[in-house]
Design an enzyme around this catalytic site. Structure first.
Site, PDB file in Angstrom:
ATOM      1  N   LYS A   1       0.847  -1.202   0.000  1.00  0.00           N
ATOM      2  CA  LYS A   1       0.000   0.000   0.000  1.00  0.00           C
ATOM      3  C   LYS A   1       0.877   1.245   0.000  1.00  0.00           C
ATOM      4  CE  LYS A   1      -3.990   1.982   2.451  1.00  0.00           C
ATOM      5  NZ  LYS A   1      -4.883   1.844   3.624  1.00  0.00           N
TER       6      LYS A   1
ATOM      7  N   SER B   1      -9.743   1.654   2.503  1.00  0.00           N
ATOM      8  CA  SER B   1      -8.884   2.425   1.636  1.00  0.00           C
ATOM      9  C   SER B   1      -7.791   1.596   0.952  1.00  0.00           C
ATOM     10  CB  SER B   1      -8.223   3.552   2.426  1.00  0.00           C
ATOM     11  OG  SER B   1      -7.359   3.046   3.424  1.00  0.00           O
TER      12      SER B   1
ATOM     13  N   SER C   1      -9.921  -0.351   6.791  1.00  0.00           N
ATOM     14  CA  SER C   1      -9.296  -0.184   5.478  1.00  0.00           C
ATOM     15  C   SER C   1      -8.598  -1.423   4.911  1.00  0.00           C
ATOM     16  CB  SER C   1      -8.311   0.978   5.517  1.00  0.00           C
ATOM     17  OG  SER C   1      -9.004   2.192   5.449  1.00  0.00           O
TER      18      SER C   1
END
Lengths: 487, 99
Positions: free
Chosen positions: A79, A154, A178
């Site tokens: 990420k 996310s 997330s």
């Protein structure tokens, strides 16, 4: 089956036995990315050259008979809020569009020490603020199961990369869901560890009292393998906790007989889609066949989890994001010396941040300002105390708590983006684990019209082993790891 | 104060944006005033619970202060630390004028 769909563990075995070269594996993933990335947009940065270089190093070690790490030659997606030395790290934001960290996050040091191959940095909601990956400056990621739908957020890029066969493992971060939300929407496994189990050093902060870096994978086994690598105390993160080093892989096998499951009614109540409720109960009924006992119970305090979470997260965000001043790094509004500090600061942030980030900074500033601090911020901290107490009571009665991960199925792109409150309400079942610090895993428990449905298992602090054991057994019972999207 | 400014007014939004050093456009001020009121209306449900004798939780796992020896450690070289600076001069960050 295509190589890119294999579990990470099997690929590693093939690399170790020299049936496959690490270089070939990385090359295969690079080609897969080329093939599907136009449709999915899971990555902000693909590190083809660095990845191939690392893969070749691993091959050399193997040929020479040197010891290699447990992730030897495995392409992993990271990420883009986790700092990677000399690899651009944007947080999905224009303000960090050209930021290249001069150091590695602790989790990056750990995966590299185990010979993993970083294949790229994944798309995310800007500064991890979002539930859909649509707030990214780099455009939305699409759900590989249905390209017209959101992948969740996310960590949407990490989940979509796994679901699309663009990586074998992925790292995400989870502040209010997330990791679990996109794992749920993309039909993969994602674990939010207990707060303090994994070092946050090098994770670019959004709401630091809630967030944890965690593993994501297509199988529970791979998820456990990655957790084993990244867990552990770190002197550079004063909130990390000293825990004995253990293997989460070795504890996967085992029966579930006698396990006591609690289902909080509030997690399957108002606002939860019927198809989701049905899939979760169908799953629980299957567990019953394996000697699991379950009971519904009421946790009324959960009705207050969402506002408490958002108020604290936004307050922390307003403080954390104050560092983006356009001086030390990041976007700076161009001026020839005619503008003063406040002007440059304010304009850099005006142009550098997107709408959701701005909204949260303003609301967080409000919740922390004189006159509202007690009403909102302090009140939220006290609410956490109540939620924590009720969770501790619940864990005296039950081994684990089970509920849906997301209250709804993956929805259409743009469907909710103009209604922030509607998006916040999607996090209703994921935020309790962040408020209480407990570990929570999401894994697929069903499908509806080709869209994955996820179930969530929460356990007492530092009982990741229990959540993984249940996920592992469930995966065997349900077999959802066999299904792949058509791309 | 109209219904849509029940919790927060447009001038408060402007003031908060100033405190946060975040310039907003006129449209943003309008939109955020409306959206923040909707959001705060929902958040306001916290007032339903009695927390009068409840202590706040600052850290979920209950860690307090963590200390270590204050020893000199290697740090970033100047050029590394400055690598990402949008403006620099003579080995320093170049900040906008303050006075």
């Amino acid at each position: 089956m295509k190589l890119y769909w294999l579990p990470a563990y099997e690929v590693k075995q093939k690399i170790l036995s020299q049936e496959l070269k690490a270089e070939e594996v990385t090359q295969e993933i690079v080609e897969r990315i080329r093939m599907v990335e136009d449709k999915v947009n899971a990555f902000i940065t693909v590190c083809e050259d660095e990845a191939l270089k690392k893969a070749k190093e691993v091959d050399k070690k193997i040929v020479k008979g040197e010891k290699v790490g447990v992730l030897a030659g495995i392409p992993i997606a990271v990420k883009d809020n986790i700092s990677t030395k000399n690899i651009r790290t944007t947080c999905g934001s224009k303000i960090l569009e050209n930021y290249i960290p001069p150091f590695n996050a602790t989790v990056i040091e750990k995966i590299l020490a185990e010979d993993a191959v970083i294949i790229g940095k994944t798309n995310m909601d800007e500064f991890a603020m979002g539930t859909t990956t649509e707030t990214s400056y780099f455009g939305p990621t699409k759900n590989p199961w249905d390209l017209t739908r959101v992948p969740g957020g996310s960590s949407g890029g990490s989940a979509a990369a796994l679901a699309a066969g663009e990586a074998f493992l992925a790292l995400g971060s989870d502040t209010g869901g997330s990791i679990r939300c996109p794992a749920c929407f993309c039909g993969v496994v994602g674990l939010k560890p207990t707060y303090g189990l994994v070092s946050r050093y090098g994770l670019i902060a959004y709401a630091n009292t809630f967030e944890q870096i965690g593993p994501m994978a297509r199988t529970t086994f791979d998820c456990a393998l990655l957790l084993t690598v990244i867990a552990g105390w770190d002197w550079r993160d004063s909130t990390s906790v000293e825990t004995p080093q253990k293997s989460y892989v070795e504890v996967l096998d085992g029966e579930l007989k006698g396990l006591k499951v609690g289902i909080p009614r509030e997690m399957v109540g108002e606002g939860v889609e019927e198809k989701v409720v049905k899939a979760v109960y169908d799953y629980v009924f299957r567990l019953e066949e394996f000697g699991v006992k379950w009971e519904e119970f009421s946790l009324p305090i959960l009705n207050y989890a969402l506002p408490a979470y958002y108020l604290i997260a936004m307050s922390e965000a307003s403080s954390n994001l104050a560092r983006f001043d356009g001086v030390r790094y990041g976007y700076r509004f161009p001026s020839d010396g005619n503008l003063d500090w406040n002007d440059v600061f304010s304009k850099s942030r005006r142009d550098g941040f997107g709408a959701e980030v701005k909204r949260r900074i303003i609301l967080g500033t409000y919740a922390l300002s004189a006159g509202y601090y007690g009403k909102f911020f302090l009140k939220s901290l006290k609410t956490i105390t109540l939620i924590k107490k009720d969770f501790e009571e619940a864990f005296k009665r039950f081994d684990v708590l089970i509920g849906p991960t997301m209250p709804i199925l993956p929805f259409k792109l743009k469907e909710k983006i103009d209604n922030p409150l509607a998006l916040y309400l999607c996090d209703i079942d994921t935020v309790p684990a962040n408020l209480t610090g407990v570990p929570a895993i999401s894994f697929p428990c069903g499908f509806s019209n080709g869209l994955p449905i996820g179930v969530q298992v929460m356990a007492p602090p530092f009982r990741e082993d229990l959540t993984l054991k249940i996920a592992y057994k469930s995966e065997k019972i349900l077999g959802f790891d066999r299904f792949k999207p058509n791309l | 104060m109209g219904e849509k400014e029940k919790h927060i007014s447009r001038s408060q939004v402007e003031h908060l944006a100033w405190l946060a050093r975040l310039e907003l456009t006129e449209e943003e001020k309008e939109l955020y005033t409306q959206q923040l009121n909707e959001i705060l209306e929902y958040f306001n449900r916290l007032s339903e619970i009695d927390t009068s004798n409840v202590p706040p939780t600052y850290h979920v796992i209950g860690k307090v202060n963590v200390f270590r020896e204050d020893e000199v450690q290697p740090s970033l070289k100047t050029e590394e630390a400055l690598k990402n600076a949008p403006r620099k001069r003579n080995g320093f960050f170049e900040a906008p004028k303050i006075l």
